[in-house]
Motif scaffolding. Structure first.
Motif, mmCIF file in Angstrom:
data_model
loop_
_atom_site.group_PDB
_atom_site.id
_atom_site.type_symbol
_atom_site.label_atom_id
_atom_site.label_comp_id
_atom_site.label_asym_id
_atom_site.label_seq_id
_atom_site.Cartn_x
_atom_site.Cartn_y
_atom_site.Cartn_z
ATOM 1 N N HIS A 142 -11.745 1.574 -2.046
ATOM 2 C CA HIS A 142 -12.309 1.244 -0.928
ATOM 3 C C HIS A 142 -12.428 -0.254 -0.409
ATOM 4 O O HIS A 142 -12.363 -0.327 1.027
ATOM 5 C CB HIS A 142 -13.825 2.022 -0.799
ATOM 6 N N ASP A 143 -12.287 -1.083 -1.224
ATOM 7 C CA ASP A 143 -12.483 -2.458 -1.146
ATOM 8 C C ASP A 143 -11.329 -3.303 -0.866
ATOM 9 O O ASP A 143 -11.178 -4.186 -0.103
ATOM 10 C CB ASP A 143 -13.633 -2.996 -1.842
ATOM 11 N N LEU A 144 -10.274 -2.995 -1.622
ATOM 12 C CA LEU A 144 -9.284 -3.809 -1.982
ATOM 13 C C LEU A 144 -8.179 -3.639 -0.790
ATOM 14 O O LEU A 144 -7.809 -4.719 -0.153
ATOM 15 C CB LEU A 144 -8.441 -3.492 -3.093
ATOM 16 N N PRO A 145 -8.314 -2.522 0.079
ATOM 17 C CA PRO A 145 -7.279 -2.493 1.230
ATOM 18 C C PRO A 145 -7.852 -3.353 2.299
ATOM 19 O O PRO A 145 -7.038 -4.094 2.967
ATOM 20 C CB PRO A 145 -7.313 -1.130 1.793
ATOM 21 N N GLN A 146 -9.068 -3.484 2.397
ATOM 22 C CA GLN A 146 -9.538 -4.305 3.413
ATOM 23 C C GLN A 146 -9.358 -5.914 3.134
ATOM 24 O O GLN A 146 -9.332 -6.648 4.010
ATOM 25 C CB GLN A 146 -11.001 -4.258 3.776
ATOM 26 N N LEU A 147 -9.663 -6.086 1.663
ATOM 27 C CA LEU A 147 -9.369 -7.462 1.257
ATOM 28 C C LEU A 147 -7.933 -7.602 1.468
ATOM 29 O O LEU A 147 -7.885 -8.959 2.217
ATOM 30 C CB LEU A 147 -9.477 -7.624 -0.279
#
Length: 115
Positions: free
Chosen positions: A92-97
């Protein structure tokens, strides 16, 4: 943005690429995959800690302080880290990062082209 800042952003991209490679080999329930991802997340957090706050304001929707604190948690409270937290972070978080870091790198390129 300085060359050093660019290198930190590229370090984050390299760590994210490595995480993608690890997850392609297996699930975080595999101890080796979990450990490999955990180390790369530590690298991400360390790189974020060394980015200047004024740079991070260009991507205000990301919780930069939490990303940096995740590094401390993973490095110092290893036994308190669950596979579910790591799996959720990866999913959930790494694609946004990645998108945010790529945007910052693009901004750097544009700034250099305009000078």
């Amino acid at each position: 943005m300085s060359r050093r800042e660019q290198q930190r952003l590229l370090d984050i991209i390299a760590a994210l690429d490595a995480i993608d490679s690890h997850t392609a080999r297996g699930d975080v329930s595999d101890g080796l995959i979990f450990d490999a991802i955990r180390i790369r997340l530590i690298e991400v957090g360390e790189a974020v800690k060394h980015l200047p706050a004024d740079l991070l304001t260009h991507e205000p929707h990301l919780p930069w302080r939490e990303i940096a604190r995740l590094r401390d948690h993973l490095a110092h409270r290893y036994f308190d880290t669950t596979h579910a937290i790591v799996a959720s972070t990866v999913t959930h978080d790494l694609p946004q990062l990645r998108r945010a870091v790529e945007h910052l790198l693009q901004r750097l390129d544009e700034d250099r082209a305009n000078t």
